[in-house]
Write a protein that holds these residues in place. Sequence first.
Motif, short mmCIF file in Angstrom:
data_model
loop_
_atom_site.label_atom_id
_atom_site.label_comp_id
_atom_site.label_asym_id
_atom_site.label_seq_id
_atom_site.Cartn_x
_atom_site.Cartn_y
_atom_site.Cartn_z
N PRO A 220 0.85 -1.20 0.00
CA PRO A 220 0.00 0.00 0.00
C PRO A 220 0.88 1.25 0.00
O PRO A 220 1.51 1.57 1.01
N LEU A 221 0.94 1.91 -1.12
CA LEU A 221 1.79 3.11 -1.24
C LEU A 221 0.94 4.36 -1.07
O LEU A 221 -0.07 4.54 -1.76
N ILE A 222 1.36 5.19 -0.14
CA ILE A 222 0.59 6.35 0.28
C ILE A 222 1.40 7.61 -0.03
O ILE A 222 2.50 7.79 0.50
N PRO A 223 0.87 8.49 -0.87
CA PRO A 223 1.62 9.71 -1.23
C PRO A 223 2.08 10.49 -0.01
O PRO A 223 1.32 10.71 0.93
N ASP A 224 3.35 10.87 -0.03
CA ASP A 224 3.97 11.70 1.01
C ASP A 224 4.10 10.97 2.35
O ASP A 224 4.39 11.62 3.37
N CYS A 225 3.88 9.67 2.37
CA CYS A 225 4.07 8.89 3.61
C CYS A 225 5.16 7.84 3.43
O CYS A 225 6.21 7.93 4.06
N ASN A 226 4.90 6.85 2.59
CA ASN A 226 5.83 5.73 2.45
C ASN A 226 6.22 5.49 0.99
O ASN A 226 6.53 4.36 0.61
N ASP A 227 6.19 6.55 0.17
CA ASP A 227 6.44 6.38 -1.27
C ASP A 227 7.66 7.14 -1.76
O ASP A 227 7.78 7.41 -2.96
N SER A 228 8.57 7.49 -0.88
CA SER A 228 9.76 8.22 -1.31
C SER A 228 10.68 7.30 -2.12
O SER A 228 10.54 6.07 -2.10
N ASP A 229 11.64 7.90 -2.82
CA ASP A 229 12.62 7.11 -3.56
C ASP A 229 13.34 6.14 -2.62
O ASP A 229 13.60 4.98 -2.98
N GLU A 230 13.65 6.61 -1.41
CA GLU A 230 14.35 5.75 -0.44
C GLU A 230 13.46 4.60 0.01
O GLU A 230 13.92 3.46 0.13
N ASP A 231 12.17 4.88 0.26
CA ASP A 231 11.24 3.82 0.65
C ASP A 231 11.18 2.74 -0.42
O ASP A 231 11.24 1.53 -0.12
N ILE A 232 11.03 3.15 -1.66
CA ILE A 232 10.88 2.18 -2.75
C ILE A 232 12.19 1.45 -3.00
O ILE A 232 12.20 0.26 -3.33
N SER A 233 13.31 2.12 -2.80
CA SER A 233 14.61 1.45 -2.92
C SER A 233 14.74 0.34 -1.87
O SER A 233 15.19 -0.77 -2.18
N LYS A 234 14.35 0.62 -0.63
CA LYS A 234 14.42 -0.39 0.43
C LYS A 234 13.48 -1.55 0.15
O LYS A 234 13.84 -2.72 0.35
N LEU A 235 12.26 -1.24 -0.30
CA LEU A 235 11.32 -2.29 -0.64
C LEU A 235 11.87 -3.15 -1.78
O LEU A 235 11.74 -4.39 -1.76
N SER A 236 12.48 -2.52 -2.77
CA SER A 236 13.02 -3.25 -3.90
C SER A 236 14.15 -4.19 -3.46
O SER A 236 14.23 -5.33 -3.93
N LYS A 237 15.01 -3.72 -2.59
CA LYS A 237 16.09 -4.58 -2.07
C LYS A 237 15.52 -5.77 -1.32
O LYS A 237 16.01 -6.90 -1.45
#
Length: 299
Positions: A220-237
């Motif tokens: 669940p990606l929420i704008p301005d909460c958990n969707d930053s480039d860093e958040d998505i990079s960590k999820l991708s790893k």
Amino acid sequence: METGIVFNIQKFCLYDGDGIRTCVFLKGCSLRCIWCHNPEGLDRAPTLSFNKQKCSLCGRCLTECSARTIDNATLKIDRENCVKCGKCMEICLNDANEIIGKKMTVQEVLDEVLKDKMFYDTSGGGLTVSGGEPSYQPEFTLEILTLAKENGISIAIETCGIGPRDFYKKVANLGTTFLFDIKCLDPIRHTEFTGTDNSHIMSNLQYLMNRGADIIIRLPLIPDCNDSDEDISKLSKFLNHNKGHYRYAEIMPYHALGIGKSEKLGTTATYIHGSASDAEISRWTSLFNAHNIDIKVSK
């Protein structure tokens, strides 16, 4: 036979597991996500939903309910003294009132699910138990899943992973598909967003992956909460590291329906934002793709 509190049985669902499915939504959840899409499912007890746009201020409900008054052309509800008897719903001519959540037996739930078995058989679908959070009513959930499987129905649960380990062990033993939410990998920010850290949640996910459970990871990606480039990079790893231990991952874009639902429940939504835009979804997808993650997007 177990009884539980159900707040919706939604048929012909196409985005909550394989094929055509019936989703059974159970009341109660331990988390308090600031963006919750289903606030009517948070508390286990039945909940009053009042749509003031439909109310004509006719006063009929006041004759049956001492918790209601009309003041300055506004119907006011003393929710602390509302007993959720449902009389307001029965007497209202405009369908402005709804009691969300009713007690059902496992057999009553299954009878509804079985009505569409032919569609499951032809599409590869089945039953998905959602919420709220299914682990909040563990014995009820387990009995529904067990009886459904005995009737030849494919079974799945949508979970945030907060329940006890023994619950997930028993559910996995049934051959259940897990639609497992990862809301945020950082434990401190997870606490900020949901009211609890994610250590137990991630431990349950690791347990299920280690035992080879059928897992679909939902983000669940929420704008301005958990969707930053860093958040998505960590999820991708995380997703790359665990490839082979889940079937696929999918983005669940934020939608703003929970805001209107909260108003009807007499509460104020904590997170106010428009539904995720096509541009935001495209950005998320591109970032995952850049990290070699072939991501799906849920509707």
